[in-house]
Design an enzyme around this catalytic site. Structure first.
Site, PDB file in Angstrom:
ATOM      1  N   ILE A 153       0.839  -1.202   0.000  1.00 28.99           N
ATOM      2  CA  ILE A 153       0.000   0.000   0.000  1.00 28.99           C
ATOM      3  C   ILE A 153       0.871   1.249   0.000  1.00 28.99           C
ATOM      4  CG2 ILE A 153      -1.749   1.289   1.281  1.00 28.99           C
ATOM      5  CD1 ILE A 153      -2.824  -1.403   2.291  1.00 28.99           C
ATOM      6  N   ALA A 231      -4.543   5.559   7.736  1.00 29.08           N
ATOM      7  CA  ALA A 231      -5.606   4.720   7.169  1.00 29.08           C
ATOM      8  C   ALA A 231      -5.165   3.268   7.193  1.00 29.08           C
ATOM      9  CB  ALA A 231      -5.923   5.166   5.739  1.00 29.08           C
ATOM     10  N   ASP A 257      -8.756   7.305   9.462  1.00 26.50           N
ATOM     11  CA  ASP A 257      -9.782   6.336   9.052  1.00 26.50           C
ATOM     12  C   ASP A 257      -9.890   5.180  10.054  1.00 26.50           C
ATOM     13  OD1 ASP A 257     -11.724   5.261   7.162  1.00 26.50           O
ATOM     14  OD2 ASP A 257     -10.224   3.724   6.715  1.00 26.50           O
ATOM     15  N   GLU A 262     -12.779   0.427  17.909  1.00 31.60           N
ATOM     16  CA  GLU A 262     -13.799   0.604  16.865  1.00 31.60           C
ATOM     17  C   GLU A 262     -15.019  -0.244  17.185  1.00 31.60           C
ATOM     18  OE1 GLU A 262     -12.131  -0.118  12.993  1.00 31.60           O
ATOM     19  OE2 GLU A 262     -10.639   1.477  13.180  1.00 31.60           O
ATOM     20  N   HIS A 280     -13.461   4.018   9.121  1.00 30.05           N
ATOM     21  CA  HIS A 280     -12.772   2.820   8.623  1.00 30.05           C
ATOM     22  C   HIS A 280     -13.321   2.413   7.247  1.00 30.05           C
ATOM     23  CE1 HIS A 280     -10.364  -0.935  10.018  1.00 30.05           C
ATOM     24  NE2 HIS A 280     -10.217  -0.724   8.719  1.00 30.05           N
ATOM     25  N   ALA A 283     -11.384  -0.204   2.967  1.00 31.68           N
ATOM     26  CA  ALA A 283     -11.739  -1.297   2.055  1.00 31.68           C
ATOM     27  C   ALA A 283     -13.154  -1.170   1.521  1.00 31.68           C
ATOM     28  CB  ALA A 283     -11.580  -2.638   2.763  1.00 31.68           C
TER      29      ALA A 283
END
Length: 530
Positions: A153, A231, A257, A262, A280, A283
């Protein structure tokens, strides 16, 4: 026969069902509802497909008797108890490359939004305020972007931001400087990255080593105008330290993100104008979800067919090179032959790999040999996950040795099996041509050229005339068709070995008749399982 049961515990792309095909019974449940999940698992399933809301912890794994695969349609596996899964012989797979483009693009979106105050400017305008002067941003052109973690990434982000005219530096202790140079990126230590960067984007997994890596001390080293993007995973960036630095003017802005806990809907960071935050969404694109669903569906098909899955995270061997993969099945079958010829389970196996594939990591072939030998010993439900543990229970070990030199074949693998009485047996094979046809090329000192098939018959006997005819006559009387035959001998009049492929299994009474008619000291049939 009943179809294997696949439980889909969260909403997945329709392409997932298409990729699974018609060979499975598909059930659905709400994986976020604990009671519903445990009940569905307890009803008997072979595989469960999840995303991030379903917790496959030790309790869930224990409830799912007969479960073979947990498939996470995404990258992170925080919601899967991998040790408990491994102990239960359950393969855990994910889709490690499914969302890398989406994640990279979101990081860039957050970076741009932070640089130009997109979120607060949009909110102000919706509230009737024309606040042009308040939200003066910064250009990216000729600025320095620091990338913390330069994996797939991070590299995608670098390639895209170079088009903006940014200077890229990266910190990654596992990356070779030559590789970074190839990509036009300067590899630096973390402290230098913190000091020189105008923008910082994080692309690291959360581990014991990376937890709060960008914390209070790190944020004392950055430029006061720096904007920090995360992120990747919550907890790599210390949220409390970031909030303090933003409030005190030691950091210019942030784009987030992911969060340490969470779902996160109440953070003091959300009250700051210089923070842009998303829930989030890395994806959360149609394309990433479709790729993830297809990838795990293919993995489930392979796993339930007994094949090794390259994306399995709890199978020794890791990512398997494409040139090594064809040898997996070959080694399994050679181990079955070695076990069947002796009629007992070995205590140790060495897989000898010769030729071009020896330059790659072939360690997974040890697991192939264990699985093949265990199957040959009559063990049931042997997988690449539980084969090592089952082998330990039976006192069986396996290892791999490599040699780039293969005098007679481009690639050759040999299974050298040692037995409890001290005897050894070596079965060698190769893969021929574009179709990678499996052949046995030697057993001990006997050279052969025999196609591997489901039903094999072997004889060891004193070399003398008439044996081939006698064997053919005995099998013919029993209506057993011979597909192929090879005879190897160490010298004229010495020991000979006959290897035969037949179209159907050979009954025990026929083996007895063959042995009586030929005087062979060993007559063995081997039925290969896939």
């Amino acid at each position: 026969m009943a179809k294997p049961v696949v439980l889909i515990a969260e909403e997945l792309s329709p392409a997932t069902l298409d990729a699974l095909g018609p060979d499975f019974e598909v059930r659905h449940c709400n994986g976020a509802d604990r009671g519903e999940l445990l009940a569905a698992l307890g009803a008997g399933v072979d595989a469960v497909l999840i995303r991030s809301a379903t917790k496959m912890d030790a309790e869930a794994v224990a409830a799912a008797k007969g479960l073979k695969v947990i498939a996470r349609a995404g990258v992170g596996l925080d919601n899967v108890d991998i040790p408990a899964s491994t102990a239960a012989g359950v393969m855990v797979v994910n889709a490690p490359t499914s969302n890398i483009v989406s994640a990279a693009e979101l990081a860039i979106a957050l970076l741009l939004a932070s640089a130009r105050f997109i979120s607060p400017a949009n909110a102000a305008l919706r509230n009737g305020k024309w606040a042009r002067s308040k939200y003066t941003g910064a250009e990216l052109f000729e600025k320095t972007l620091g990338i913390v973690g330069f994996g797939r990434i991070g590299q995608l982000v670098a390639a895209r931001m170079q088009a903006f005219g940014m200077n890229i530096v990266a910190y990654d202790p596992y990356l070779q400087p030559a590789r970074a140079a190839q990509l036009g990126v300067t590899l630096v230590e973390l402290d230098e990255l913190l000091e020189v960067s105008d923008f910082i984007t994080i692309h690291l997994p959360k581990t014991k080593e990376t937890a709060n890596l960008i914390g209070e001390e790190a944020l004392k080293k950055v430029k006061p105008t720096v904007r920090i993007i995360n992120a990747a995973r919550g907890g790599v960036l210390d949220e409390t330290a970031l909030y303090n630095a933003l409030v005190e003017g030691r950091v210019g802005g942030a784009g987030l993100d992911v969060y340490v806990t969470e779902p996160c809907t109440d953070s003091p960071l959300f009250q700051l104008d210089n923070v842009v935050a998303t829930p989030h969404l890395g994806a959360s694109t149609d394309e990433a979800q479709e790729r993830a669903g297809i990838a795990v569906a293919v993995s489930v098909r392979k796993a339930l067919a007994g094949e090794l899955v390259p994306d399995a995270v709890n199978v020794k061997g890791g990512l398997i090179h494409e040139d090594v993969r064809p040898a997996l099945s070959l080694v399994e079958k050679l181990a079955q032959v070695a076990t069947g010829l002796v009629g007992e389970c070995p205590v140790g196996i060495i897989v000898e790999v010769r030729g071009e594939i020896s330059e790659y990591d072939c360690s997974v072939l040890a697991t192939s040999a264990l699985r093949g030998s265990l199957i040959g010993c009559g063990a049931e439900d042997v997988t690449y996950v539980n084969a090592p543990a089952l082998a330990v229970e039976r006192g069986l070990s396996a290892s791999v040795m490599t040699d780039p030199v293969s005098p007679d074949h481009r690639n050759m693998v040999s299974v050298r099996a040692a037995f409890s009485d001290g005897t050894q047996l070596v079965v060698s094979g190769t893969l021929m041509g574009i179709r990678q046809i499996q052949k046995i090329v030697a057993i001990d000192s006997h050279d052969l050229d025999l196609l591997l098939s489901d039903n094999l018959l072997f004889l060891r006997y004193a070399d003398q005339p008439g044996i081939v005819g006698a064997v053919g006559n005995a099998l013919g009387k029993a209506q057993i068709n011979i597909a192929g035959m090879q005879v190897g001998r160490n010298h004229q009049g010495g020991e000979a070995l006959m290897a035969i492929t037949v179209d159907s299994p050979v009954p025990v009474e026929i083996l007895t008749a063959v042995q009586a008619e030929t005087g062979a000291n060993t007559v063995r049939t081997v039925v290969l399982a896939n």
